[in-house]
Design a protein around this motif. Sequence first.
Motif, PDB file in Angstrom:
ATOM      1  N   PRO A  92       0.812  -1.227   0.000  1.00 52.83           N
ATOM      2  CA  PRO A  92       0.000   0.000   0.000  1.00 52.83           C
ATOM      3  C   PRO A  92       0.841   1.270   0.000  1.00 52.83           C
ATOM      4  N   ILE A  93       1.930   1.304   0.754  1.00 47.89           N
ATOM      5  CA  ILE A  93       2.771   2.494   0.783  1.00 47.89           C
ATOM      6  C   ILE A  93       3.513   2.667  -0.541  1.00 47.89           C
ATOM      7  N   ILE A  94       3.978   1.564  -1.121  1.00 43.44           N
ATOM      8  CA  ILE A  94       4.655   1.654  -2.424  1.00 43.44           C
ATOM      9  C   ILE A  94       3.700   2.208  -3.470  1.00 43.44           C
ATOM     10  N   ASP A  95       2.449   1.734  -3.464  1.00 47.94           N
ATOM     11  CA  ASP A  95       1.450   2.249  -4.415  1.00 47.94           C
ATOM     12  C   ASP A  95       1.200   3.728  -4.172  1.00 47.94           C
ATOM     13  N   HIS A  96       1.099   4.134  -2.904  1.00 47.71           N
ATOM     14  CA  HIS A  96       0.865   5.546  -2.587  1.00 47.71           C
ATOM     15  C   HIS A  96       2.030   6.412  -3.064  1.00 47.71           C
ATOM     16  N   LEU A  97       3.249   5.978  -2.831  1.00 46.95           N
ATOM     17  CA  LEU A  97       4.419   6.752  -3.248  1.00 46.95           C
ATOM     18  C   LEU A  97       4.478   6.888  -4.763  1.00 46.95           C
ATOM     19  N   CYS A  98       4.202   5.792  -5.470  1.00 47.97           N
ATOM     20  CA  CYS A  98       4.227   5.848  -6.935  1.00 47.97           C
ATOM     21  C   CYS A  98       3.163   6.791  -7.466  1.00 47.97           C
ATOM     22  N   SER A  99       1.966   6.723  -6.888  1.00 44.85           N
ATOM     23  CA  SER A  99       0.892   7.622  -7.315  1.00 44.85           C
ATOM     24  C   SER A  99       1.241   9.076  -7.035  1.00 44.85           C
ATOM     25  N   THR A 100       1.842   9.332  -5.871  1.00 45.34           N
ATOM     26  CA  THR A 100       2.231  10.698  -5.525  1.00 45.34           C
ATOM     27  C   THR A 100       3.309  11.214  -6.476  1.00 45.34           C
ATOM     28  N   LEU A 101       4.277  10.374  -6.807  1.00 42.22           N
ATOM     29  CA  LEU A 101       5.326  10.789  -7.741  1.00 42.22           C
ATOM     30  C   LEU A 101       4.755  11.151  -9.107  1.00 42.22           C
ATOM     31  N   VAL A 102       3.702  10.453  -9.511  1.00 41.92           N
ATOM     32  CA  VAL A 102       3.092  10.734 -10.815  1.00 41.92           C
ATOM     33  C   VAL A 102       2.298  12.039 -10.777  1.00 41.92           C
ATOM     34  N   HIS A 103       1.517  12.260  -9.722  1.00 39.51           N
ATOM     35  CA  HIS A 103       0.552  13.366  -9.718  1.00 39.51           C
ATOM     36  C   HIS A 103       1.046  14.592  -8.947  1.00 39.51           C
ATOM     37  N   THR A 104       1.687  14.416  -7.800  1.00 37.55           N
ATOM     38  CA  THR A 104       2.141  15.560  -6.981  1.00 37.55           C
ATOM     39  C   THR A 104       3.520  15.243  -6.405  1.00 37.55           C
ATOM     40  N   PRO A 105       4.538  15.200  -7.228  1.00 39.54           N
ATOM     41  CA  PRO A 105       5.851  14.716  -6.773  1.00 39.54           C
ATOM     42  C   PRO A 105       6.462  15.537  -5.648  1.00 39.54           C
ATOM     43  N   MET A 106       6.083  16.800  -5.482  1.00 37.51           N
ATOM     44  CA  MET A 106       6.665  17.618  -4.422  1.00 37.51           C
ATOM     45  C   MET A 106       6.062  17.286  -3.048  1.00 37.51           C
ATOM     46  N   LEU A 107       5.046  16.418  -3.021  1.00 35.64           N
ATOM     47  CA  LEU A 107       4.377  16.099  -1.758  1.00 35.64           C
ATOM     48  C   LEU A 107       4.716  14.700  -1.247  1.00 35.64           C
ATOM     49  N   VAL A 108       5.777  14.116  -1.746  1.00 33.83           N
ATOM     50  CA  VAL A 108       6.188  12.799  -1.248  1.00 33.83           C
ATOM     51  C   VAL A 108       6.542  12.899   0.239  1.00 33.83           C
ATOM     52  N   SER A 109       5.980  12.006   1.037  1.00 36.72           N
ATOM     53  CA  SER A 109       6.173  12.034   2.481  1.00 36.72           C
ATOM     54  C   SER A 109       7.460  11.310   2.873  1.00 36.72           C
ATOM     55  N   PRO A 110       8.376  11.978   3.568  1.00 36.83           N
ATOM     56  CA  PRO A 110       9.588  11.289   4.040  1.00 36.83           C
ATOM     57  C   PRO A 110       9.264  10.120   4.975  1.00 36.83           C
ATOM     58  N   THR A 111       8.214  10.269   5.791  1.00 36.96           N
ATOM     59  CA  THR A 111       7.842   9.186   6.704  1.00 36.96           C
ATOM     60  C   THR A 111       7.350   7.973   5.938  1.00 36.96           C
ATOM     61  N   ARG A 112       6.514   8.205   4.926  1.00 38.85           N
ATOM     62  CA  ARG A 112       6.031   7.081   4.115  1.00 38.85           C
ATOM     63  C   ARG A 112       7.184   6.433   3.348  1.00 38.85           C
ATOM     64  N   PHE A 113       8.113   7.255   2.878  1.00 42.74           N
ATOM     65  CA  PHE A 113       9.273   6.680   2.200  1.00 42.74           C
ATOM     66  C   PHE A 113      10.064   5.797   3.164  1.00 42.74           C
ATOM     67  N   LEU A 114      10.240   6.255   4.395  1.00 45.34           N
ATOM     68  CA  LEU A 114      10.956   5.461   5.386  1.00 45.34           C
ATOM     69  C   LEU A 114      10.269   4.118   5.602  1.00 45.34           C
ATOM     70  N   HIS A 115       8.939   4.131   5.701  1.00 43.36           N
ATOM     71  CA  HIS A 115       8.200   2.895   5.938  1.00 43.36           C
ATOM     72  C   HIS A 115       8.184   1.977   4.718  1.00 43.36           C
ATOM     73  N   SER A 116       8.493   2.502   3.540  1.00 43.10           N
ATOM     74  CA  SER A 116       8.505   1.662   2.340  1.00 43.10           C
ATOM     75  C   SER A 116       9.766   0.816   2.233  1.00 43.10           C
ATOM     76  N   ILE A 117      10.803   1.158   2.990  1.00 42.82           N
ATOM     77  CA  ILE A 117      12.067   0.433   2.906  1.00 42.82           C
ATOM     78  C   ILE A 117      11.879  -0.970   3.471  1.00 42.82           C
ATOM     79  N   HIS A 118      12.467  -1.953   2.814  1.00 43.02           N
ATOM     80  CA  HIS A 118      12.173  -3.350   3.124  1.00 43.02           C
ATOM     81  C   HIS A 118      12.554  -3.738   4.546  1.00 43.02           C
ATOM     82  N   ASN A 119      13.562  -3.082   5.131  1.00 38.00           N
ATOM     83  CA  ASN A 119      13.973  -3.466   6.481  1.00 38.00           C
ATOM     84  C   ASN A 119      13.368  -2.574   7.562  1.00 38.00           C
ATOM     85  N   ALA A 120      12.329  -1.792   7.223  1.00 37.69           N
ATOM     86  CA  ALA A 120      11.732  -0.893   8.215  1.00 37.69           C
ATOM     87  C   ALA A 120      11.164  -1.645   9.421  1.00 37.69           C
TER      88      ALA A 120
END
Length: 285
Positions: free
Chosen positions: A92-120
């Motif tokens: 779900p977070i990977i899908d959210h990040l990809c969608s954000t990069l497509v539509h509003t790339p300046m609004l990517v959340s650092p916290t969501r990016f952190l949680h997307s990392i495989h060893n989080a």
Amino acid sequence: MNTFTTHVEGIALWAPGLPGWATARAAFRGEAPLQQPPATVPPPLMLPPAERRRAPLTVALALAASEEAIRASGQEPGGLRAVFCSAHGDLPIIDHLCSTLVHTPMLVSPTRFLHSIHNAPVGLWSMLNNNVYANTAVNGAGHSFASGLLEALVLCEAERCPVLLTGYDTAAVGALKHTTPSEGALAVALVLNPESTRHTQATWRWRLATGRAAEPDLRSDAARALGGNGMSSALPVFESLAREERASLALPLSLHQTLCIDGAAPDDDAPAQRHPATADALGGR
């Protein structure tokens, strides 16, 4: 190849219809149905409230299963080595990040990016439990559970210390449904020990074999209901633990290698009975 012995101390499984090992064990034995209505994943209480609200489903699943297995094992989490495995990570977070990069790339959340990392999840688990060991995150696509289990077994044998193994996966959402099949939510956990203790629930003799075995069949309706999840390859192992039977399992690691486990209750010295599929896959060896 050499055969090694490892003891299973803590066992945990969490899914919405099987919220905890006691419920899952009864369902895998045919003694109870899936829970209705399905339960909600418990919040990770060990996290501070602000972090708890932001924690994704993968973290909640992994921590819930880990806590249950450690509690059953009688071990202290700070003294355990840990191996976490996931086939897909946080879809779900990977899908959210990809969608954000497509539509509003300046609004990517650092916290969501952190949680997307495989060893989080394993990183959060380590910090929350003041665990300073070099813990491991494993991915092996469809063989992720078997790969994580092999890593944990080898670590347990090589270091002669107890090891926590946790596996988890969630459902694919959005565009990822078409590329990364996974349904529902499932987390499993085991605490492995090279020595038998009063908490030992099963004893495994394991080895590696050349060649690839077929995936073991799921034997209960409860396990088959979870068969679409990315961590469903763990279910034959947990069915066997629930039934407390002497049986052999062959878990494919790749096209060329298989993890073979002969499991039994700790006080059972009778020869293990191989499942027919296991014997056929390994040429009757």
